[in-house]
Design an enzyme around this catalytic site. Structure first.
Site, PDB file in Angstrom:
ATOM      1  N   ASP A 183       7.093  20.697   8.911  1.00  0.00           N
ATOM      2  CA  ASP A 183       6.574  21.469   7.845  1.00  0.00           C
ATOM      3  C   ASP A 183       7.687  22.223   7.208  1.00  0.00           C
ATOM      4  O   ASP A 183       8.679  22.175   7.465  1.00  0.00           O
ATOM      5  CB  ASP A 183       5.329  22.322   8.500  1.00  0.00           C
ATOM      6  CG  ASP A 183       4.196  22.617   7.560  1.00  0.00           C
ATOM      7  OD1 ASP A 183       4.432  23.046   6.450  1.00  0.00           O
ATOM      8  OD2 ASP A 183       3.314  22.319   8.034  1.00  0.00           O
ATOM      9  N   HIS A 254       4.982  19.637   2.007  1.00  0.00           N
ATOM     10  CA  HIS A 254       5.237  20.464   3.197  1.00  0.00           C
ATOM     11  C   HIS A 254       6.459  19.947   3.644  1.00  0.00           C
ATOM     12  O   HIS A 254       6.874  19.706   5.149  1.00  0.00           O
ATOM     13  CB  HIS A 254       4.101  20.330   4.350  1.00  0.00           C
ATOM     14  CG  HIS A 254       3.023  21.091   4.138  1.00  0.00           C
ATOM     15  ND1 HIS A 254       2.839  22.426   4.088  1.00  0.00           N
ATOM     16  CD2 HIS A 254       1.715  20.797   3.469  1.00  0.00           C
ATOM     17  CE1 HIS A 254       1.666  22.992   3.788  1.00  0.00           C
ATOM     18  NE2 HIS A 254       0.751  21.945   3.409  1.00  0.00           N
ATOM     19  N   GLU A 318      -2.005  18.842   0.423  1.00  0.00           N
ATOM     20  CA  GLU A 318      -1.188  20.156  -0.209  1.00  0.00           C
ATOM     21  C   GLU A 318      -0.085  19.838  -0.722  1.00  0.00           C
ATOM     22  O   GLU A 318       0.855  20.500  -0.211  1.00  0.00           O
ATOM     23  CB  GLU A 318      -1.244  21.499   0.590  1.00  0.00           C
ATOM     24  CG  GLU A 318      -2.691  22.012   1.243  1.00  0.00           C
ATOM     25  CD  GLU A 318      -2.458  23.077   2.142  1.00  0.00           C
ATOM     26  OE1 GLU A 318      -3.373  24.005   2.184  1.00  0.00           O
ATOM     27  OE2 GLU A 318      -1.681  23.252   3.123  1.00  0.00           O
ATOM     28  N   TRP A 384     -10.530  17.677   6.145  1.00  0.00           N
ATOM     29  CA  TRP A 384     -10.439  19.158   6.752  1.00  0.00           C
ATOM     30  C   TRP A 384     -11.160  20.193   5.750  1.00  0.00           C
ATOM     31  O   TRP A 384     -11.386  21.220   6.064  1.00  0.00           O
ATOM     32  CB  TRP A 384      -8.948  19.500   6.789  1.00  0.00           C
ATOM     33  CG  TRP A 384      -8.085  19.584   5.678  1.00  0.00           C
ATOM     34  CD1 TRP A 384      -7.667  18.558   4.971  1.00  0.00           C
ATOM     35  CD2 TRP A 384      -7.811  20.690   4.993  1.00  0.00           C
ATOM     36  NE1 TRP A 384      -6.880  18.861   3.890  1.00  0.00           N
ATOM     37  CE2 TRP A 384      -6.724  20.389   3.864  1.00  0.00           C
ATOM     38  CE3 TRP A 384      -7.972  21.986   4.972  1.00  0.00           C
ATOM     39  CZ2 TRP A 384      -6.357  21.161   2.835  1.00  0.00           C
ATOM     40  CZ3 TRP A 384      -7.373  22.967   4.067  1.00  0.00           C
ATOM     41  CH2 TRP A 384      -6.573  22.579   3.180  1.00  0.00           C
ATOM     42  N   ASP A 411      -7.730  29.042  13.913  1.00  0.00           N
ATOM     43  CA  ASP A 411      -6.977  29.950  13.634  1.00  0.00           C
ATOM     44  C   ASP A 411      -7.701  31.001  12.850  1.00  0.00           C
ATOM     45  O   ASP A 411      -7.253  31.969  12.493  1.00  0.00           O
ATOM     46  CB  ASP A 411      -5.597  29.552  12.605  1.00  0.00           C
ATOM     47  CG  ASP A 411      -6.190  28.826  11.509  1.00  0.00           C
ATOM     48  OD1 ASP A 411      -7.463  28.064  11.580  1.00  0.00           O
ATOM     49  OD2 ASP A 411      -5.426  28.529  10.543  1.00  0.00           O
ATOM     50  N   TRP A 459      -3.552  26.264  13.323  1.00  0.00           N
ATOM     51  CA  TRP A 459      -2.469  26.249  12.502  1.00  0.00           C
ATOM     52  C   TRP A 459      -1.698  27.913  13.128  1.00  0.00           C
ATOM     53  O   TRP A 459      -2.531  28.627  13.522  1.00  0.00           O
ATOM     54  CB  TRP A 459      -2.704  26.544  11.127  1.00  0.00           C
ATOM     55  CG  TRP A 459      -3.386  25.187  10.902  1.00  0.00           C
ATOM     56  CD1 TRP A 459      -4.529  24.945  10.391  1.00  0.00           C
ATOM     57  CD2 TRP A 459      -2.741  23.972  10.565  1.00  0.00           C
ATOM     58  NE1 TRP A 459      -4.778  23.674  10.295  1.00  0.00           N
ATOM     59  CE2 TRP A 459      -3.718  23.033  10.297  1.00  0.00           C
ATOM     60  CE3 TRP A 459      -1.074  23.480  10.447  1.00  0.00           C
ATOM     61  CZ2 TRP A 459      -3.198  21.676   9.708  1.00  0.00           C
ATOM     62  CZ3 TRP A 459      -1.087  22.418  10.497  1.00  0.00           C
ATOM     63  CH2 TRP A 459      -1.846  21.359   9.913  1.00  0.00           C
TER      64      TRP A 459
END
Length: 749
Positions: A183, A254, A318, A384, A411, A459
Site C-alpha cells: 500500500d 495505492h 481508489e 466493499w 475497523d 484496515w
C-alpha cells in the site's frame, strides 16, 4: 482499551450442553457423556488426520496440561478421526457414545472442522477428567469462501501474531486469510529482484497519531516486511489449519511506497516518498509505461509461487485518475488502444494484468472498482462499497465475495461509548454483523450461485498493536462465522449470545483481548411518534442492571434504574452504565441530545444520500444528535456530487427564529463544506419564502450555516437546500472528482 471482569454464567435459556459456534446444520444431544482422561486415545491414520489430531492436542494440553496419545487402532475410550472423499466439501459428521467419539470428514477439511467442534465440547476448566456431552452432528458450510482480511501496511504485525490470527480464524471454521501486503504507507513482502522495496518502500519517516483531522505525526521512522521464508512458513502453518492465504499486491493505485523506491514507475517521475498520511494519493502506477507492467509481472513471478491457492488479489480500488489525465504516456495509451477515457484505461490495466496472472494458472480478485470501464473476463469481485457492485457482477456471472463496509468493516466502532479507542468511523456492533445477509434478494436463483461467500476487513490506520487487532475483530468475527457457515434459517441472535457466553471462555484460553460490548449496553434512538424521540437501552449481561443520568454525570450504584425508554424532552446528556451489584461493567452509553422544534418531526429527503452514508435516513437530520469530525460515525448523511435537499414538516404553524445546518470540511478525504444554503419557510408546503446564505468555515472541520428571522416569522414547513461544492478543484486530492457533502442535524428554533 476497556478492561473489566464480568460474569459469563449461562442464562436460564441456555439449557443445551453443547454450545457450538458456528451453529451446525444439525445437532442432537443425547443423555450421557464421553469422558476424556489420561487413558483416552486419538485414532488417526492418514497424514492429514494425524496433523489434525496433533492440533487438537495443542489446544487440549493448554487446558488440561496433558496430551492424548495418537494411535492407529483403538476400540474403547477413543476419539476416532476418519476421512472420506465425498460431498459436500468441508462437511463432517460426529457420532458419540460413552465409549467413543467418531468424527467422519467428507474430506481433510471436514475432518479438521469436525475436530474443531469436538474442541468446543471440551470444558475449559483445568482437570484430569473431562465430560463431553454426547451428540450427533451433521454439518457443512453454507458458503465456500469464508474470509478475514488483515492490513499489515499501515501498521505491521509480526509473524507470531499472523499465525495467531490464522489460528482464531480456523477455530471459527473460516477458510481464507486475505493478507494485504502492499500500500501507500508500506511494502511488506520481500521481492529479491527489487531490493529497494525492502530498503526504501518498507519504511516511512513518520506516522499519523490521533485522529486524521488532527494532522499530527509522531516523528518516528516506521517499517517492516516479511521475508519470503517467513511467508512460506505462514502459508504452511495456515494450510495445516485448512486456511488458504491470498496475497494482495495493490495496483494501479495505492502504489506510493513502490514509487518511492522506483520513481520511474510513476507518471511524473517523482521524487516520491512512502506515505505518511492515511487516505488516497494521486500518484499511482503509470498506465502508459510498459516498464510498470514488467515490474508488476516480475513481482508476481516471485509472489505467486509462495501462495499455492488459486487467487491473487490485485486491489484495483481508489485509483485517482488525476495523474493519468495529465500524463502524455497515459493519454497516448488511451489513444493507441482506442479507449474511451481514464476509467477504461484502468480496465485495460486490470485486464492486461489478469491475462498474465491467468497464464500462470491463477485467478484475480479485485475490489468492486474493477467493474468501472468494463470487468476483466475471469475476475472475482470483492464488493466493499455496498452490495451493488457485487450484485452487478453476479448478474454478469462473475464470482462475488461480499464485504460491504456497512456490515463487515471491523475497523469501525463497535460501541458508541466515548471512551472507545479511536477508529476510522462508522458503527458496526456484533448485532449488525450477525444480521448481515451476503446474498441479495434481487438476484435470480441462478445469479445467487455466484455469491461464493463473504469476508470481514480490518484496515489498520488506527490499529497499532496485536492486542488492538483482537479487540476490533472479536467477537465480531465470531458472529460472521455463523453468517457464513450456518444455514440462514437457523440464525437466532439471542441464541447466539447465549452460546457466546460459553464461547468467550474458549477465547480466554487462547488469551484473546476480545471486546465485551455485546454484553454491555445496546442502545437505539427512535422516533416513537411525531416529535417524540426516545432512547431505548438494553443489556444481555446476566444479572446486569442499567442505571442512568440525564446531566452527563457518571452513573453510580445509586443512580435511577432504567425501566423504560427515555424521551428527549429537553437538552440532555444521557449517560448509562450496567451494574452487577455495586460494580460497573465498562463505560456504558453516553450521548448528548439537543432539543429543538424540528426534533423527530416528519422529514422528507428530496435527494437521496449515498448508500454508504445513509445512517438512519431522514431521521438522522432531526434525531437530536450532532456528529463529530468523523464522517463515517453514523451521525452524518453523505452526498457524492449532489446537493442535500430536505423538507421538514413541523406539524403545525409555529414561530421560527433561527434555522441552522452543519457540514464537514476535510479536503484530504474529498469532503468539502456546503457551498451555500437556501432555507425556505412555508405555511402550505408549496409556496416557500427562500433566503440564502454562504458559510465561512476557515480552517474548521465542522462548519455551521445559520439564518436568523425577525419576530413574526412563522412556518409549518421548512425546506433546506445545502449546495454541494461540485468538482474538486485542481491541486487537491481527488481533483476533478465529485466532492462529498456531509450533513448532520438541522436545528429549528
Amino acid at each position: 482499551m476497556i478492561a473489566c471482569v464480568f460474569s459469563l454464567e449461562a442464562s436460564a435459556q441456555a439449557t443445551r450442553k453443547a454450545n457450538i459456534i458456528p451453529l451446525p446444520v444439525s445437532l442432537q444431544e443425547k443423555d450421557g457423556y464421553f469422558m476424556i482422561n489420561p487413558g483416552t486415545k486419538l485414532m488417526a491414520n492418514s497424514p492429514s488426520e494425524k496433523q489434525t489430531a496433533e492440533l487438537f492436542n495443542e489446544y487440549f494440553k493448554s487446558i488440561s496440561g496433558y496430551a492424548l496419545p495418537i494411535v492407529a487402532t483403538a476400540t474403547n475410550n477413543v476419539i476416532i478421526l476418519r476421512t472420506l472423499q465425498q460431498s459436500p466439501a468441508e462437511g463432517y459428521r460426529i457420532s458419540s457414545s460413552p465409549n467413543a467419539i467418531t468424527v467422519t470428514g467428507n474430506d481433510d477439511a471436514g475432518t479438521f472442522y469436525g475436530m474443531q467442534t469436538v474442541m468446543q465440547l471440551v470444558p475449559v476448566e483445568k482437570s484430569k477428567n473431562y465430560a463431553l456431552p454426547l451428540v450427533t452432528v451433521e454439518d457443512y458450510p453454507r458458503f465456500q469462501y469464508r474470509g478475514l482480511h488483515l492490513d499489515v501496511c499501515r501498521h505491521f504485525f509480526p509473524v507470531s501474531f499472523v499465525k495467531k490470527y490464522i489460528d482464531l480464524l480456523a477455530m471459527h471454521k473460516m477458510n481464507t486469510f486475505h493478507w494485504h501486503l502492499t500500500d501507500d504507507q508500506g511494502w511488506r513482502i520481500e521481492i529479491k529482484k527489487y531490493p529497494k522495496l525492502q530498503t526504501i518502500a518498507s519504511r516511512r519517516k513518520t506516522s499519523m497519531v490521533g485522529r486524521y483531522a488532527d494532522n499530527k505525526f509522531d516523528g518516528k521512522p516506521y517499517g517492516g516486511y516479511y521475508t519470503q521464508e517467513e511467508v512460506k512458513d505462514v502459508v504452511k502453518y495456515a494450510a495445516a489449519r485448512q486456511v488458504t492465504v491470498i496475497p494482495e499486491i495493490e495496483m494501479p493505485g495505492h502504489a506510493l511506497a513502490a514509487l518511492a523506491a522506483y520513481p520511474n514507475l510513476g507518471c511524473t517521475g517523482g521524487p516520491y516518498e512512502v506515505g505518511t498520511k492515511w487516505g488516497v494519493f494521486d500518484d499511482v502506477f503509470c498506465a502508459g509505461n510498459d516498464s510498470v507492467f514488467a515490474f508488476l509481472q516480475d513481482v508476481l513471478d516471485e509472489v505467486m509461487p509462495l501462495f499455492p491457492g488459486k487467487y491473487v488479489h490485485i486491489g484495483g480500488d481508489e485509483c485517482p485518475k488525476t495523474r493519468w489525465k495529465e500524463c502524455p504516456k497515459c493519454q497516448a495509451r488511451i489513444k493507441a488502444e482506442g479507449l474511451k477515457d481514464e476509467h477504461a484505461l484502468q480496465s485495460y490495466f486490470i485486464q492486461r494484468m489478469e491475462k498474465y496472472i491467468n497464464s500462470k494458472g491463477k485467478k484475480i480478485i479485485g475490489w468492486d472498482e474493477i467493474l468501472e470501464g468494463g470487468l476483466a473476463p475471469n475476475a472475482t469481485v470483492m464488493s466493499w462499497r455496498g452490495m451493488e457492485g457485487g450484485t452487478e457482477a453476479a448478474k454478469q456471472h462473475h464470482d462475488v465475495i461480499m464485504t460491504p463496509g456497512s456490515h463487515v468493516y471491523f475497523d469501525h466502532y463497535q460501541s458508541k461509548d466515548k471512551s472507545e479507542p479511536i477508529a476510522i468511523g462508522g458503527f458496526t456492533p456484533v448485532s449488525k454483523v450477525y444480521s448481515f445477509e451476503p446474498v441479495p434478494a434481487s438476484l435470480s436463483e441462478t445469479e445467487k450461485q455466484y455469491i461464493i461467500g463473504a469476508q470481514a476487513n480490518l484496515w489498520s490506520e488506527y490499529i497499532l498493536t496485536p492486542e488492538q487487532v483482537e479487540y476490533m475483530v472479536y467477537p465480531r468475527a465470531t458472529a460472521l462465522s455463523e453468517v457464513l457457515w450456518s444455514p440462514e434459517g437457523k440464525r437466532d441472535y439471542d441464541d447466539f449470545l447465549n452460546r457466546l457466553k460459553v464461547h468467550l471462555k474458549r477465547l480466554d484460553v487462547k488469551h484473546v483481548n476480545y471486546a465485551k460490548h455485546v454484553f454491555g449496553i445496546v442502545s437505539k434512538v427512535e422516533n416513537k411518534a411525531d416529535g417524540q424521540v426516545s432512547v431505548s437501552l438494553d443489556t444481555k449481561l446476566d444479572g446486569g442492571v442499567i442505571r442512568y443520568t440525564l446531566d452527563g454525570k457518571e452513573p453510580t450504584p445509586r443512580s435511577p434504574i432504567y425501566k423504560k425508554p427515555i424521551q428527549v424532552s429537553k437538552d440532555m446528556d444521557i449517560w448509562a452504565k450496567v451494574f452487577q451489584g455495586q460494580k460497573a461493567f465498562g463505560s456504558g452509553y453516553h450521548q448528548d441530545f439537543i432539543y429543538h422544534k424540528a426534533l423527530g418531526k416528519k422529514t422528507t429527503l428530496l435527494t437521496q444520500p449515498s448508500e454508504k452514508y445513509m445512517a438512519d435516513g431522514a431521521f438522522t437530520l432531526v434525531n437530536g444528535i450532532k456528529g463529530n469530525e468523523e464522517h463515517a460515525s453514523g451521525a452524518w448523511l453523505g452526498y457524492a456530487g449532489k446537493n442535500m435537499e430536505a423538507v421538514i414538516d413541523l406539524g403545525k404553524e409555529m414561530p421560527v427564529k433561527e434555522v441552522s445546518c452543519r457540514s464537514l470540511q476535510n479536503p484530504s478525504q474529498w469532503i468539502w463544506a456546503g457551498k451555500k444554503i437556501t432555507i425556505g419557510l412555508s405555511t402550505d408546503g408549496k409556496n416557500f419564502n427562500n433566503r440564502t446564505t454562504e458559510g465561512s468555515f476557515g480552517g474548521k472541520l465542522i462548519g455551521e450555516m445559520k439564518l436568523h428571522y425577525q419576530p413574526g416569522a412563522s412556518a409549518r414547513y421548512v425546506k433546506i437546500v445545502l449546495e454541494n461544492a461540485g468538482k474538486i478543484p485542481s491541486g487537491n486530492p481527488g481533483a476533478g472528482e465529485d466532492s462529498w457533502l456531509f450533513v448532520d442535524e438541522i436545528v429549528v428554533r
